[in-house]
Design an enzyme around this catalytic site. Structure first.
Site, PDB file in Angstrom:
ATOM      1  N   GLU A  89      -6.867  -2.165   5.666  1.00 16.45           N
ATOM      2  CA  GLU A  89      -6.732  -2.271   4.214  1.00 16.45           C
ATOM      3  C   GLU A  89      -5.838  -3.436   3.805  1.00 16.45           C
ATOM      4  O   GLU A  89      -6.082  -4.087   2.784  1.00 16.45           O
ATOM      5  CB  GLU A  89      -6.190  -0.956   3.650  1.00 16.45           C
ATOM      6  CG  GLU A  89      -7.172   0.196   3.753  1.00 16.45           C
ATOM      7  CD  GLU A  89      -6.585   1.524   3.330  1.00 16.45           C
ATOM      8  OE1 GLU A  89      -7.177   2.172   2.450  1.00 16.45           O
ATOM      9  OE2 GLU A  89      -5.539   1.919   3.885  1.00 16.45           O
ATOM     10  N   VAL A 134      -7.305   9.873  11.910  1.00 23.10           N
ATOM     11  CA  VAL A 134      -7.973  10.891  12.737  1.00 23.10           C
ATOM     12  C   VAL A 134      -9.231  10.324  13.367  1.00 23.10           C
ATOM     13  O   VAL A 134      -9.485  10.504  14.566  1.00 23.10           O
ATOM     14  CB  VAL A 134      -8.301  12.144  11.899  1.00 23.10           C
ATOM     15  CG1 VAL A 134      -9.080  13.159  12.731  1.00 23.10           C
ATOM     16  CG2 VAL A 134      -7.025  12.775  11.348  1.00 23.10           C
ATOM     17  N   GLY A 135     -10.026   9.632  12.579  1.00 24.71           N
ATOM     18  CA  GLY A 135     -11.275   9.064  13.084  1.00 24.71           C
ATOM     19  C   GLY A 135     -11.065   8.065  14.205  1.00 24.71           C
ATOM     20  O   GLY A 135     -11.863   7.978  15.143  1.00 24.71           O
ATOM     21  N   HIS A 172     -11.355   5.071  -1.501  1.00 27.75           N
ATOM     22  CA  HIS A 172     -11.352   4.442  -0.174  1.00 27.75           C
ATOM     23  C   HIS A 172     -12.160   3.143  -0.151  1.00 27.75           C
ATOM     24  O   HIS A 172     -12.616   2.694   0.908  1.00 27.75           O
ATOM     25  CB  HIS A 172     -11.871   5.403   0.905  1.00 27.75           C
ATOM     26  CG  HIS A 172     -10.861   6.419   1.331  1.00 27.75           C
ATOM     27  ND1 HIS A 172     -11.208   7.676   1.793  1.00 27.75           N
ATOM     28  CD2 HIS A 172      -9.505   6.383   1.372  1.00 27.75           C
ATOM     29  CE1 HIS A 172     -10.105   8.353   2.090  1.00 27.75           C
ATOM     30  NE2 HIS A 172      -9.057   7.590   1.833  1.00 27.75           N
ATOM     31  N   ASP A 178      -1.377  18.617  10.923  1.00 32.44           N
ATOM     32  CA  ASP A 178      -1.600  17.601  11.951  1.00 32.44           C
ATOM     33  C   ASP A 178      -2.667  18.064  12.938  1.00 32.44           C
ATOM     34  O   ASP A 178      -2.518  19.111  13.582  1.00 32.44           O
ATOM     35  CB  ASP A 178      -0.284  17.320  12.684  1.00 32.44           C
ATOM     36  CG  ASP A 178      -0.349  16.078  13.561  1.00 32.44           C
ATOM     37  OD1 ASP A 178      -1.295  15.972  14.363  1.00 32.44           O
ATOM     38  OD2 ASP A 178       0.548  15.229  13.451  1.00 32.44           O
ATOM     39  N   ARG A 182      -5.387  18.820   1.415  1.00 31.34           N
ATOM     40  CA  ARG A 182      -6.217  18.947   0.211  1.00 31.34           C
ATOM     41  C   ARG A 182      -7.283  20.012   0.407  1.00 31.34           C
ATOM     42  O   ARG A 182      -7.896  20.106   1.474  1.00 31.34           O
ATOM     43  CB  ARG A 182      -6.888  17.616  -0.131  1.00 31.34           C
ATOM     44  CG  ARG A 182      -5.928  16.545  -0.594  1.00 31.34           C
ATOM     45  CD  ARG A 182      -6.656  15.225  -0.799  1.00 31.34           C
ATOM     46  NE  ARG A 182      -5.731  14.171  -1.167  1.00 31.34           N
ATOM     47  CZ  ARG A 182      -6.013  12.868  -1.114  1.00 31.34           C
ATOM     48  NH1 ARG A 182      -7.206  12.470  -0.701  1.00 31.34           N
ATOM     49  NH2 ARG A 182      -5.114  11.974  -1.474  1.00 31.34           N
ATOM     50  N   ARG A 240      -2.560  -1.830  -3.777  1.00 24.57           N
ATOM     51  CA  ARG A 240      -3.676  -0.876  -3.843  1.00 24.57           C
ATOM     52  C   ARG A 240      -3.494   0.047  -5.043  1.00 24.57           C
ATOM     53  O   ARG A 240      -2.433   0.627  -5.250  1.00 24.57           O
ATOM     54  CB  ARG A 240      -3.707  -0.054  -2.555  1.00 24.57           C
ATOM     55  CG  ARG A 240      -4.708   1.091  -2.531  1.00 24.57           C
ATOM     56  CD  ARG A 240      -4.693   1.728  -1.146  1.00 24.57           C
ATOM     57  NE  ARG A 240      -5.448   2.967  -1.086  1.00 24.57           N
ATOM     58  CZ  ARG A 240      -4.903   4.174  -0.934  1.00 24.57           C
ATOM     59  NH1 ARG A 240      -3.593   4.305  -0.851  1.00 24.57           N
ATOM     60  NH2 ARG A 240      -5.660   5.242  -0.866  1.00 24.57           N
ATOM     61  N   ASN A 275       0.873  -1.183   0.000  1.00 25.09           N
ATOM     62  CA  ASN A 275       0.000   0.000   0.000  1.00 25.09           C
ATOM     63  C   ASN A 275       0.907   1.229   0.000  1.00 25.09           C
ATOM     64  O   ASN A 275       1.493   1.582   1.027  1.00 25.09           O
ATOM     65  CB  ASN A 275      -0.909  -0.012   1.233  1.00 25.09           C
ATOM     66  CG  ASN A 275      -1.944   1.098   1.212  1.00 25.09           C
ATOM     67  OD1 ASN A 275      -1.871   2.026   0.408  1.00 25.09           O
ATOM     68  ND2 ASN A 275      -2.912   1.015   2.102  1.00 25.09           N
TER      69      ASN A 275
END
Length: 390
Positions: free
Chosen positions: A378, A325-326, A175, A276, A234, A86, A8
């Site tokens: 993943e 983050v989640g 994703h 960050d 982004r 990936r 990945n």
């Protein structure tokens, strides 16, 4: 038993894993940052952090093979039956997991002009794999396949259909691998997947996906991963006229502008100091208004998508947080879920505050919709899809 190497490649990281059948032997995570280059090697729950150089990072596959031999995981490069990788690339062709062959590589090269930022690293990695592991099967695991059957009204842009079809220009979404790994976990935990699910994958990149009856019905990323949420670096959604205005005023080439919107905007661009979340939360506490603005914008756009997608599905049964983050920031989860009672979302503060990088349900007993942290995997999903083809 067959051995599989899973790869990945990210913009600032390279993740690898070696399996014998379904048994994981080793995971390796290379990373580059302003502080230099690092590698973490994970074997049987133990972590090693040996020093590495830039050359080690750039020649990570050779470094990897020597390390595998030193640990007696491999004796020869031919010991690896197949390599799963990936693939993030726009185009209907890439909405399927496929064997990487000459046709696959040609399709990537054909699309390089439209999306050099995403395709160049993939092509480079494939060439490195071909040189280092020349005899092995390569499988390109699609990161947009899950959205392939998204409703047509959610896929198309408001441009003439004839033109869109000729150019293969539509919203592909990304994703997929993360989403499928999360749904796999949810089914194992609950025995079934709830009917109306929203998954917030919040990492270096971020997306929100609405899943109804196990299928993607809407997602925030579009033709490229740049569409949708404002994330670490982004910009997320921009008025097309604003993009043309930037192009005219900044004097950049299209490739330079794409790089700018992907690498120098988002949280970094708004705060002017960091991409960050942890740094920004600290700066906010110290009174940094730009850090506060960046975090407010980040949360605002996520809440907006959750509300819109709940409306599209006529309700919500389960809200999932995933990605770096989640999974790790209880502060961001709390801010996103604040004042969402109208959707039945109520957090259990204790559970939320003490959940870090582990699967857990964090909603209150009185919450109408369940809220969970489900860590994306993943690597395991790439393995599952690789073994189906190789």
């Amino acid at each position: 038993m067959n051995k599989y190497l899973i790869i990945n490649i990210g913009s600032v990281s390279k993740k690898y894993a070696l399996f014998t059948g379904e048994k994981e032997l080793c995971r390796v995570h290379f990373e580059k940052s302003i502080n230099g280059f690092s590698v973490g090697i994970f074997v049987s729950g133990k972590k090693e952090v040996p020093p590495i150089t830039q050359i080690d990072y750039e020649n990570s596959l050779e470094y990897l093979f020597k390390m595998f031999v030193s640990k007696n995981f491999l004796t020869d490069k031919k010991d690896i039956h197949a390599i799963g990788m990936r693939i993030v690339a726009s185009g209907t062709y890439f909405q399927e997991t496929r064997i990487i062959n000459d046709e696959f590589i040609k399709k990537l090269k054909d699309g390089r002009e439209e999306a050099p930022l995403h395709i160049e690293p993939i092509l480079k990695a494939i060439e490195e794999i071909k040189i280092t592991f020349s005899q092995n099967i390569m499988v390109g695991v699609s990161d947009s396949a899950f959205h392939k059957n998204m409703p047509r009204h959610a896929q198309l842009y408001g441009i003439p259909q004839k033109f869109a079809k000729e150019l293969d220009l539509k919203r592909f979404g990304y994703h997929s691998i993360s989403l499928e790994s999360i749904l796999f976990k949810i089914k194992n935990i609950l025995g079934t997947v709830p009917r109306k699910v929203i998954i917030c994958h919040l990492g270096g990149g971020g997306s929100i996906t609405a899943i109804k009856d196990g299928k993607s019905v809407e997602t925030s990323m579009g033709f490229s991963p740049l569409e949708g949420l404002m994330t670490t670096t982004r910009s997320g959604n921009l008025d097309p006229v604003a993009v043309m205005y930037l192009y005219e005023k900044m004097g950049k080439t299209t490739t330079e502008l794409e790089t700018y919107l992907n690498k120098e905007c988002g949280l970094l661009g708004i705060s002017g100091t960091s991409s960050d979340i942890r740094d920004l939360i600290i700066s906010e506490k110290k009174g940094d208004e730009n850090a506060k603005l960046a975090l407010d914008m980040f949360v605002h756009h996520i809440k907006k998508q959750i509300g819109a997608y709940s409306a599209n599905m006529d309700g919500l049964d389960l809200l999932v947080f995933s990605g770096t983050v989640g999974e790790r920031s209880f502060v961001i989860r709390e801010r996103i879920c604040a004042d969402m009672d109208f959707l039945g979302i109520k957090l259990n503060s204790s559970k939320n505050n003490h959940t870090d990088s582990k699967d857990a349900f964090i909603s209150s007993w009185s919450s109408g919709a369940s809220v969970a942290v489900i860590c994306t995997d993943e690597v395991s999903e790439i393995l599952r899809q690789t073994t189906r083809l190789a």
